[in-house]
Write an enzyme that holds these catalytic residues in place. Structure first.
Site, PDB file in Angstrom:
ATOM      1  N   ASP A  91       3.891   0.613  12.153  1.00 24.59           N
ATOM      2  CA  ASP A  91       2.739  -0.067  11.544  1.00 24.59           C
ATOM      3  C   ASP A  91       2.612  -1.526  12.001  1.00 24.59           C
ATOM      4  O   ASP A  91       1.649  -2.203  11.635  1.00 24.59           O
ATOM      5  CB  ASP A  91       2.828  -0.002  10.009  1.00 24.59           C
ATOM      6  CG  ASP A  91       2.657   1.421   9.505  1.00 24.59           C
ATOM      7  OD1 ASP A  91       2.156   2.273  10.262  1.00 24.59           O
ATOM      8  OD2 ASP A  91       3.047   1.695   8.350  1.00 24.59           O
ATOM      9  N   ARG A 135      -0.382  14.309  13.336  1.00 29.21           N
ATOM     10  CA  ARG A 135       0.182  14.158  11.990  1.00 29.21           C
ATOM     11  C   ARG A 135       0.223  15.457  11.162  1.00 29.21           C
ATOM     12  O   ARG A 135      -0.433  15.563  10.110  1.00 29.21           O
ATOM     13  CB  ARG A 135      -0.554  13.058  11.220  1.00 29.21           C
ATOM     14  CG  ARG A 135      -0.467  11.726  11.919  1.00 29.21           C
ATOM     15  CD  ARG A 135      -1.128  10.622  11.138  1.00 29.21           C
ATOM     16  NE  ARG A 135      -0.325  10.174  10.002  1.00 29.21           N
ATOM     17  CZ  ARG A 135      -0.711   9.211   9.173  1.00 29.21           C
ATOM     18  NH1 ARG A 135      -1.860   8.621   9.331  1.00 29.21           N
ATOM     19  NH2 ARG A 135       0.065   8.836   8.182  1.00 29.21           N
ATOM     20  N   LYS A 182       0.839  -1.218   0.000  1.00 24.10           N
ATOM     21  CA  LYS A 182       0.000   0.000   0.000  1.00 24.10           C
ATOM     22  C   LYS A 182       0.867   1.258   0.000  1.00 24.10           C
ATOM     23  O   LYS A 182       0.672   2.163  -0.803  1.00 24.10           O
ATOM     24  CB  LYS A 182      -0.899   0.004   1.246  1.00 24.10           C
ATOM     25  CG  LYS A 182      -1.551   1.354   1.513  1.00 24.10           C
ATOM     26  CD  LYS A 182      -2.469   1.321   2.703  1.00 24.10           C
ATOM     27  CE  LYS A 182      -1.847   1.597   4.037  1.00 24.10           C
ATOM     28  NZ  LYS A 182      -1.565   3.024   4.330  1.00 24.10           N
ATOM     29  N   ASN A 183       1.815   1.315   0.931  1.00 21.86           N
ATOM     30  CA  ASN A 183       2.562   2.563   1.091  1.00 21.86           C
ATOM     31  C   ASN A 183       3.609   2.778   0.002  1.00 21.86           C
ATOM     32  O   ASN A 183       4.265   3.812  -0.036  1.00 21.86           O
ATOM     33  CB  ASN A 183       3.186   2.635   2.487  1.00 21.86           C
ATOM     34  CG  ASN A 183       2.108   2.828   3.549  1.00 21.86           C
ATOM     35  OD1 ASN A 183       0.963   3.160   3.226  1.00 21.86           O
ATOM     36  ND2 ASN A 183       2.453   2.602   4.802  1.00 21.86           N
ATOM     37  N   ARG A 221      -9.001  -0.780   3.729  1.00 23.58           N
ATOM     38  CA  ARG A 221      -8.194   0.337   3.225  1.00 23.58           C
ATOM     39  C   ARG A 221      -6.781  -0.135   2.893  1.00 23.58           C
ATOM     40  O   ARG A 221      -6.177   0.343   1.938  1.00 23.58           O
ATOM     41  CB  ARG A 221      -8.075   1.432   4.296  1.00 23.58           C
ATOM     42  CG  ARG A 221      -9.313   2.260   4.452  1.00 23.58           C
ATOM     43  CD  ARG A 221      -9.014   3.434   5.325  1.00 23.58           C
ATOM     44  NE  ARG A 221      -7.881   4.173   4.782  1.00 23.58           N
ATOM     45  CZ  ARG A 221      -7.317   5.216   5.368  1.00 23.58           C
ATOM     46  NH1 ARG A 221      -7.802   5.659   6.503  1.00 23.58           N
ATOM     47  NH2 ARG A 221      -6.294   5.824   4.816  1.00 23.58           N
ATOM     48  N   CYS A 258      -6.047  12.899  12.954  1.00 20.98           N
ATOM     49  CA  CYS A 258      -6.137  11.524  12.474  1.00 20.98           C
ATOM     50  C   CYS A 258      -6.252  10.607  13.681  1.00 20.98           C
ATOM     51  O   CYS A 258      -5.805  10.961  14.777  1.00 20.98           O
ATOM     52  CB  CYS A 258      -4.868  11.240  11.682  1.00 20.98           C
ATOM     53  SG  CYS A 258      -4.560   9.541  11.307  1.00 20.98           S
TER      54      CYS A 258
HETATM   55  N1  EPU Z   1       5.620  14.620  11.065  1.00 13.25           N
HETATM   56  C1  EPU Z   1       5.683  15.968  11.377  1.00 13.25           C
HETATM   57  N2  EPU Z   1       5.655  16.863  10.349  1.00 13.25           N
HETATM   58  C2  EPU Z   1       5.578  16.486   9.053  1.00 13.25           C
HETATM   59  C3  EPU Z   1       5.530  15.117   8.737  1.00 13.25           C
HETATM   60  C4  EPU Z   1       5.559  14.195   9.770  1.00 13.25           C
HETATM   61  O1  EPU Z   1       5.762  16.341  12.554  1.00 13.25           O
HETATM   62  O2  EPU Z   1       5.557  17.367   8.192  1.00 13.25           O
HETATM   63  C5  EPU Z   1       5.706  13.626  12.154  1.00 13.25           C
HETATM   64  C6  EPU Z   1       4.475  12.738  12.250  1.00 13.25           C
HETATM   65  O3  EPU Z   1       3.450  13.349  12.993  1.00 13.25           O
HETATM   66  C7  EPU Z   1       5.065  11.522  12.913  1.00 13.25           C
HETATM   67  C8  EPU Z   1       6.466  11.424  12.290  1.00 13.25           C
HETATM   68  O4  EPU Z   1       6.750  12.730  11.830  1.00 13.25           O
HETATM   69  O5  EPU Z   1       5.194  11.755  14.278  1.00 13.25           O
HETATM   70  C9  EPU Z   1       6.614  10.458  11.151  1.00 13.25           C
HETATM   71  O6  EPU Z   1       5.539  10.610  10.248  1.00 13.25           O
HETATM   72  P1  EPU Z   1       5.679  10.323   8.693  1.00 13.25           P
HETATM   73  O7  EPU Z   1       5.549  11.605   7.960  1.00 13.25           O
HETATM   74  O8  EPU Z   1       6.884   9.495   8.424  1.00 13.25           O
HETATM   75  O9  EPU Z   1       4.366   9.465   8.413  1.00 13.25           O
HETATM   76  P2  EPU Z   1       3.533   9.518   7.089  1.00 13.25           P
HETATM   77  O10 EPU Z   1       4.425   9.755   5.957  1.00 13.25           O
HETATM   78  O11 EPU Z   1       2.352  10.407   7.278  1.00 13.25           O
HETATM   79  C10 EPU Z   1       3.790   6.992   6.480  1.00 13.25           C
HETATM   80  C11 EPU Z   1       2.874   5.831   6.253  1.00 13.25           C
HETATM   81  C12 EPU Z   1       2.232   5.428   7.572  1.00 13.25           C
HETATM   82  C13 EPU Z   1       3.358   5.048   8.535  1.00 13.25           C
HETATM   83  C14 EPU Z   1       4.329   6.217   8.692  1.00 13.25           C
HETATM   84  C15 EPU Z   1       5.531   5.899   9.565  1.00 13.25           C
HETATM   85  C16 EPU Z   1       2.175   6.182   3.977  1.00 13.25           C
HETATM   86  C17 EPU Z   1       1.081   6.501   3.026  1.00 13.25           C
HETATM   87  N3  EPU Z   1       1.868   6.207   5.276  1.00 13.25           N
HETATM   88  O12 EPU Z   1       2.972   8.031   7.011  1.00 13.25           O
HETATM   89  O13 EPU Z   1       1.438   4.288   7.300  1.00 13.25           O
HETATM   90  O14 EPU Z   1       2.814   4.716   9.787  1.00 13.25           O
HETATM   91  O15 EPU Z   1       4.815   6.623   7.404  1.00 13.25           O
HETATM   92  O16 EPU Z   1       6.241   4.845   9.061  1.00 13.25           O
HETATM   93  O17 EPU Z   1       3.281   5.889   3.566  1.00 13.25           O
HETATM   94  C18 EPU Z   1      -0.278   2.730   7.744  1.00 13.25           C
HETATM   95  O18 EPU Z   1       0.044   2.159   6.686  1.00 13.25           O
HETATM   96  O19 EPU Z   1      -1.082   2.218   8.573  1.00 13.25           O
HETATM   97  C19 EPU Z   1       0.301   4.032   8.030  1.00 13.25           C
HETATM   98  C20 EPU Z   1      -0.216   4.867   8.934  1.00 13.25           C
END
Ligand code: EPU
Length: 418
Positions: free
Chosen positions: A305, A121, A22-23, A397, A116
């Protein structure tokens, strides 16, 4: 709406084939915005998130078709740069269109994702990166309004490691003028997969899989044909735990052992037998589950995850386990539901103290996010009696027919209307 019913106590045995990740597929779909023409991907999982991303790309003007795991997208006639609230609110990963839309149109209007189920996030790092590349950004009426006639390569130091943040900035900078260097970039295999596909499209990128990624902007990218999406490491991990919980004996096919390293290391400590064989991973559960401590970390650390699913395993461990969540400190929606099944879990700040109990008992449960729902289905596999997991749409999802795959391994699992 549907709910999933699991009748516990069946040992899982046999083979399961892992679907595409998915990701990985969501950013790959967004990357097609950067090209004109038809791209095709194979091994695309049948997921609601893929359907949502398809819907979004259609709104932007793409032709999208999906059949038997093959996704075909023609982005020649893209003519819209607005990602509406109605879609972004159902899937945060929609924000991945922001970077490529600015690169293609010099502007984008993307609904700002709100809170969320797993935490606040924010996307400040995405916006900061785009700002450094030269985009002018303001938030109006709940939307990110970004404009930039031209993006210029630059050095972008991320304050924290962010997976979609790294992907979004990479997507924006591949067509920018000059060189962009991402510092503290995310090292997740899904980021590497995106680099791989962008390079097939003609991008010039170095450093994938490390925390420094360098991108030299090019003038044009071409569509990609027949790229096979990498296997889903979280789905594979979920089956590893399913086997561990049921003293099962499963061959997990079409998955990458090395991408599940942190989880496999923990399962070996727990006493589960895990081995790498040519066709995948062989996993055999043991009658005694040793409690171990877990801390979620960016890759290659233990994935957030898999935290919920691991908590289910630790609920029936022989001892005490401390599970610390450092990525999404409030990602514990499953804890209360597992408690309803008899687990002994106390939350202290961003840690869960899990004292193993001899058994769980089936109960009606409900969880508000994807991985929490998976952890409850897993709990149902070993619980005495019947477990109901309401709102199956959370699972759909991000898992490709999880219930059907578990059933094929011997689980008593089915769906009912609710
Ligand atoms: N964060 C910030 N600011 C930002 C971006 C992130 O503070 O601008 C923080 C987040 O709040 C969190 C940390 O940084 O505390 C890491 O978040 P990240 O941005 O890496 O998460 P994401 O990109 O929103 C992806 C996956 C998630 C997975 C996370 C962590 C996708 C589509 N989603 O989310 O997947 O948990 O990385 O590995 O790639 C899932 O599949 O169930 C899922 C939630």
């Amino acid at each position: 709406m549907e709910k999933i019913i699991v009748e516990g106590g069946k040992r899982l045995e046999g083979e399961v084939t892992i679907s595409g990740a998915k990701n990985a597929v969501l950013p790959l779909m967004a990357s097609c915005i950067l090209t004109e023409g038809r791209s095709t991907f194979t091994n695309v999982p049948e997921l609601d998130d893929v359907k949502t991303m398809s819907k979004l790309l259609r709104i932007l003007g793409a032709e999208v078709e999906y059949e038997n795991g093959t996704l075909s997208m023609d982005t020649t006639r893209l003519n819209n740069w607005i990602a509406p609230y109605e879609l972004v609110k159902t899937m945060r990963a929609s924000v991945l269109v922001l970077g490529p839309l600015i690169a293609r149109f010099g502007r984008a209007r993307v609904s700002l994702p709100g809170g969320c189920a797993i935490g606040e996030r924010p996307i400040d790092q995405h916006l900061k990166g785009l700002g450094i590349l030269g985009a002018h950004i303001k938030i109006e009426e709940g939307y990110i309004e970004a404009t930039s006639p031209k993006l210029n390569g630059s050095v972008i130091p991320f304050d924290i490691s962010t997976v979609t943040g790294t992907e979004n900035i990479m997507l924006a900078s591949v067509l920018a003028q000059g060189e962009t260097m991402l510092l503290n970039a995310a090292c997740e295999p899904e980021v590497t997969e995106l680099v791989h596909v962008l390079k097939k499209m003609g991008a010039e990128i170095e450093g994938a899989g490390t925390d420094i990624i360098t991108i030299r902007g090019v003038n044009k990218l071409s569509p990609v044909n027949g790229h096979e999406v990498m296997p889903d490491r979280i789905e594979a991990g979920t089956f590893l735990i399913a086997s561990a919980l049921t003293q099962g004996d499963i061959l997990i096919k079409k998955c990458r052992f090395e991408n599940a390293g942190a989880l496999i290391g923990k399962l070996l400590e727990v006493g589960v037998e895990v081995s790498r064989i040519d066709s995948g991973i062989k996993v055999r559960g043991s009658d005694k589950i040793k409690s171990v401590d877990i801390t979620s970390l960016p890759y290659p650390g233990f994935p957030t995850d898999m935290q919920a699913q691991m908590m289910t395993l630790m609920s029936v461990g022989d001892g005490l386990s401390i599970i610390t969540e450092t990525i999404f400190p409030q990602r514990f929606m499953h804890a209360g539901e597992l408690r309803r099944m008899g687990a002994d879990i106390k939350l202290v700040g961003n840690s869960a103290v899990v004292r193993g109990v001899p058994y769980l008992s089936g109960a009606p449960t409900m969880a508000g996010d994807l991985r929490a729902s998976a952890s409850l289905v897993l709990a149902g596999l070993l619980a005495l009696g019947k477990t109901q997991v309401s709102r199956a749409y959370h699972l759909d999802r991000g898992y490709d027919r999880l219930d059907k795959k578990l059933e094929a391994l011997g689980a008593r699992i089915w769906r009912e209307k609710e």
